[in-house]
Scaffold this motif. Structure first.
Motif, PDB file in Angstrom:
ATOM      1  N   LEU A 300      -2.065 -68.326  -0.590  1.00 11.16           N
ATOM      2  CA  LEU A 300      -2.317 -68.662  -2.002  1.00 11.16           C
ATOM      3  C   LEU A 300      -3.366 -69.774  -2.108  1.00 11.16           C
ATOM      4  N   ALA A 301      -3.082 -70.927  -1.542  1.00 14.26           N
ATOM      5  CA  ALA A 301      -4.053 -72.034  -1.465  1.00 14.26           C
ATOM      6  C   ALA A 301      -4.692 -72.359  -2.808  1.00 14.26           C
ATOM      7  N   GLY A 302      -3.868 -72.506  -3.839  1.00 18.87           N
ATOM      8  CA  GLY A 302      -4.366 -72.897  -5.157  1.00 18.87           C
ATOM      9  C   GLY A 302      -5.306 -71.871  -5.757  1.00 18.87           C
ATOM     10  N   SER A 303      -6.497 -72.324  -6.167  1.00 14.93           N
ATOM     11  CA  SER A 303      -7.446 -71.439  -6.845  1.00 14.93           C
ATOM     12  C   SER A 303      -8.116 -70.453  -5.885  1.00 14.93           C
ATOM     13  N   PHE A 304      -7.920 -70.618  -4.574  1.00 11.76           N
ATOM     14  CA  PHE A 304      -8.507 -69.695  -3.605  1.00 11.76           C
ATOM     15  C   PHE A 304      -8.097 -68.259  -3.901  1.00 11.76           C
ATOM     16  N   ALA A 305      -6.820 -68.061  -4.243  1.00 16.30           N
ATOM     17  CA  ALA A 305      -6.306 -66.712  -4.495  1.00 16.30           C
ATOM     18  C   ALA A 305      -6.986 -66.056  -5.691  1.00 16.30           C
ATOM     19  N   LEU A 306      -7.369 -66.858  -6.683  1.00 20.39           N
ATOM     20  CA  LEU A 306      -8.043 -66.323  -7.863  1.00 20.39           C
ATOM     21  C   LEU A 306      -9.484 -65.928  -7.549  1.00 20.39           C
ATOM     22  N   ILE A 315      -3.777 -62.194   3.857  1.00 17.62           N
ATOM     23  CA  ILE A 315      -3.102 -63.307   4.531  1.00 17.62           C
ATOM     24  C   ILE A 315      -1.627 -63.341   4.130  1.00 17.62           C
ATOM     25  N   ALA A 316      -1.366 -63.123   2.827  1.00 17.17           N
ATOM     26  CA  ALA A 316       0.012 -63.157   2.328  1.00 17.17           C
ATOM     27  C   ALA A 316       0.855 -62.059   2.969  1.00 17.17           C
ATOM     28  N   LYS A 317       0.279 -60.879   3.136  1.00 21.85           N
ATOM     29  CA  LYS A 317       1.023 -59.770   3.736  1.00 21.85           C
ATOM     30  C   LYS A 317       1.293 -60.018   5.222  1.00 21.85           C
ATOM     31  N   GLN A 318       0.322 -60.624   5.919  1.00 23.57           N
ATOM     32  CA  GLN A 318       0.530 -60.942   7.325  1.00 23.57           C
ATOM     33  C   GLN A 318       1.669 -61.960   7.481  1.00 23.57           C
ATOM     34  N   LYS A 319       1.674 -62.958   6.618  1.00 18.73           N
ATOM     35  CA  LYS A 319       2.751 -63.954   6.651  1.00 18.73           C
ATOM     36  C   LYS A 319       4.092 -63.298   6.361  1.00 18.73           C
ATOM     37  N   ALA A 320       4.125 -62.392   5.397  1.00 16.02           N
ATOM     38  CA  ALA A 320       5.369 -61.700   5.040  1.00 16.02           C
ATOM     39  C   ALA A 320       5.893 -60.865   6.206  1.00 16.02           C
ATOM     40  N   ARG A 321       4.985 -60.246   6.962  1.00 18.22           N
ATOM     41  CA  ARG A 321       5.417 -59.450   8.122  1.00 18.22           C
ATOM     42  C   ARG A 321       6.085 -60.342   9.162  1.00 18.22           C
ATOM     43  N   HIS A 322       5.562 -61.508   9.372  1.00 18.56           N
ATOM     44  CA  HIS A 322       6.174 -62.442  10.330  1.00 18.56           C
ATOM     45  C   HIS A 322       7.556 -62.894   9.841  1.00 18.56           C
ATOM     46  N   GLY A 341       3.245 -68.265  -2.976  1.00 15.81           N
ATOM     47  CA  GLY A 341       2.500 -67.441  -2.034  1.00 15.81           C
ATOM     48  C   GLY A 341       3.391 -66.578  -1.163  1.00 15.81           C
ATOM     49  N   LEU A 342       4.513 -67.147  -0.700  1.00 18.63           N
ATOM     50  CA  LEU A 342       5.449 -66.398   0.127  1.00 18.63           C
ATOM     51  C   LEU A 342       6.107 -65.267  -0.670  1.00 18.63           C
ATOM     52  N   LYS A 343       6.458 -65.570  -1.910  1.00 21.70           N
ATOM     53  CA  LYS A 343       7.059 -64.544  -2.774  1.00 21.70           C
ATOM     54  C   LYS A 343       6.071 -63.409  -3.031  1.00 21.70           C
ATOM     55  N   TYR A 344       4.809 -63.777  -3.197  1.00 20.01           N
ATOM     56  CA  TYR A 344       3.767 -62.769  -3.445  1.00 20.01           C
ATOM     57  C   TYR A 344       3.627 -61.847  -2.226  1.00 20.01           C
ATOM     58  N   GLY A 345       3.581 -62.431  -1.033  1.00 18.70           N
ATOM     59  CA  GLY A 345       3.459 -61.622   0.175  1.00 18.70           C
ATOM     60  C   GLY A 345       4.647 -60.704   0.389  1.00 18.70           C
ATOM     61  N   LEU A 346       5.841 -61.224   0.151  1.00 23.11           N
ATOM     62  CA  LEU A 346       7.048 -60.413   0.317  1.00 23.11           C
ATOM     63  C   LEU A 346       7.125 -59.315  -0.740  1.00 23.11           C
ATOM     64  N   PHE A 347       6.611 -59.602  -1.936  1.00 23.53           N
ATOM     65  CA  PHE A 347       6.555 -58.571  -2.985  1.00 23.53           C
ATOM     66  C   PHE A 347       5.617 -57.440  -2.565  1.00 23.53           C
ATOM     67  N   LEU A 348       4.467 -57.802  -2.008  1.00 23.15           N
ATOM     68  CA  LEU A 348       3.495 -56.787  -1.596  1.00 23.15           C
ATOM     69  C   LEU A 348       4.016 -55.930  -0.458  1.00 23.15           C
TER      70      LEU A 348
END
Length: 369
Positions: A300-306, A315-322, A341-348
């Motif tokens: 997520l990293a603040g405005s980076f995601a936007l 990146i979020a999906k890779q983190k969610a896989r781990h 950010g973690l919730k977003y990755g797990l949602f995806l």
């Protein structure tokens, strides 16, 4: 105030060794040399010499940075990457019409008053911390913007410390730590809030400054890089800690009636996670499983995601896989933005692991001593 030209010597110090590339989370996904610090420095050095213009294309690469600081840690020339990029962003934005809109939205009139208004609406749902003049430990609570708006963190802190008469919690009317302004190149606004926060810190006697957000902790300790303020010496890294550090020092014990499994995501801006090991020792019926690359960015990293939604999602999906590989019941962290950010990755990735702050996990304990 410094300009990009003032960093020409630092940019020239870059030996082009490329050690920043293998540690950059973005370079792993997109192995374009301009993504890593080395490539950015080549471009910005060209700007300072007058060979290149600070164009829209270069600005896109300035924005393509998580500000995680991993390259800083591996740079043999000890170049402050994030500071240079922040000033480059400031120089690019200062003559742009969009910067006037951003600066207005981030002004005290808009940004600060919205936070204050939302805080006022949530105030009836917050427990009141009792002032204890005889307490052995005085802590200044620097509350992050997310927790200024949402009352849950106050509830968790109250439950964890309600029977502890040794802690006195002081809550000055701080503004935002300033990190969002810094990332947008709005350095004037960053300096304004930093000086305001410094003044409040120095008006109080304290043992620790406690943060509920790893990014706030990190930014408070960065003030000295941007401000010419003699009071900055009063912010000492060893005295600026998070709630986890204090809980570990206090030796609080937590008992869960049912066994649970947890894993931990270390935010990029968390300087030290040594507190976690001590807390886990004091948790009964809690099993910890370390995930692979537990300290990699959540994406997520603040405005980076936007600004970079596709890379952010990868990146979020890779983190969610781990996270999913650990089969943990909960993934815990110490940053409100990382929680999103973690919730977003797990949602995806359709992950079922629940995301909690460390404080929420500890507040769930059936008994606290």
């Amino acid at each position: 105030m410094d300009t990009l030209k003032d960093f020409e010597k630092d940019l020239n110090k870059c030996s082009k060794c490329g050690l920043c590339e293998p540690v950059c989370p973005l370079f792993k996904i997109n192995p374009n040399e301009c993504v890593a610090s080395k490539g950015k420095f080549i471009m910005l050095h060209g700007v300072t010499k007058g060979d290149l213009k600070l164009s829209k294309n270069i600005n896109q690469y300035i924005d393509m940075c998580l500000r995680c600081g991993k390259c800083n840690n591996f740079c043999p020339s000890d170049i402050d990457v994030c500071k240079i990029l922040n000033y480059a962003k400031h120089e690019y934005m200062k003559n742009k019409f969009e910067s006037k809109i951003i600066n207005f939205l981030e002004s005290k009139i808009i940004f600060s008053n919205i936070i204050k208004l939302l805080n006022k609406f949530s105030s009836p749902f917050r427990p009141k911390f009792k002032t204890n003049p005889n307490a052995k430990t005085n802590v200044i609570y620097f509350k992050g913007c997310v927790n200024q708006v949402l009352p849950n963190t106050d509830k968790y802190i109250y439950k964890i410390f309600k029977d502890n008469s040794n802690i006195n919690i002081i809550e000055p009317p701080f503004e935002c730590c300033g990190l969002p302004f810094l990332s947008d190149g709005n350095i004037e606004r960053f300096m304004e809030v930093a000086n305001h926060n410094l003044k409040l810190i120095n008006e109080n006697s304290y043992d620790y400054i406690i943060t509920d957000c790893a990014s706030c902790d990190h930014t408070l300790n960065e003030y000295g890089k941007y401000l010419n303020n003699p009071e900055i010496k009063n912010i000492k890294p060893e005295k600026t800690i998070n709630w986890g550090d204090l809980i570990a020092v206090q030796g609080l014990k937590f008992k869960y009636n049912k066994k649970i499994k947890v894993t931990f995501h270390k935010p990029c801006h968390l300087k030290n996670d040594a507190f976690l090991k001590q807390i886990l020792k004091n948790c009964e019926n809690l099993e910890y499983i370390e995930m692979e690359n537990y300290d990699d960015c959540c994406g997520l990293a603040g405005s980076f995601a936007l600004k970079n939604p596709k890379i952010s999602s990868q990146i979020a999906k890779q983190k969610a896989r781990h996270i999913k590989e650990t089969n943990a019941d909960y993934v815990i962290t110490t940053c409100p933005v990382c929680i999103m950010g973690l919730k977003y990755g797990l949602f995806l990735t359709k992950g079922k692991t629940k995301v909690l702050s460390l404080l929420e996990l500890l507040a769930k304990a059936d008994s606290i001593e």
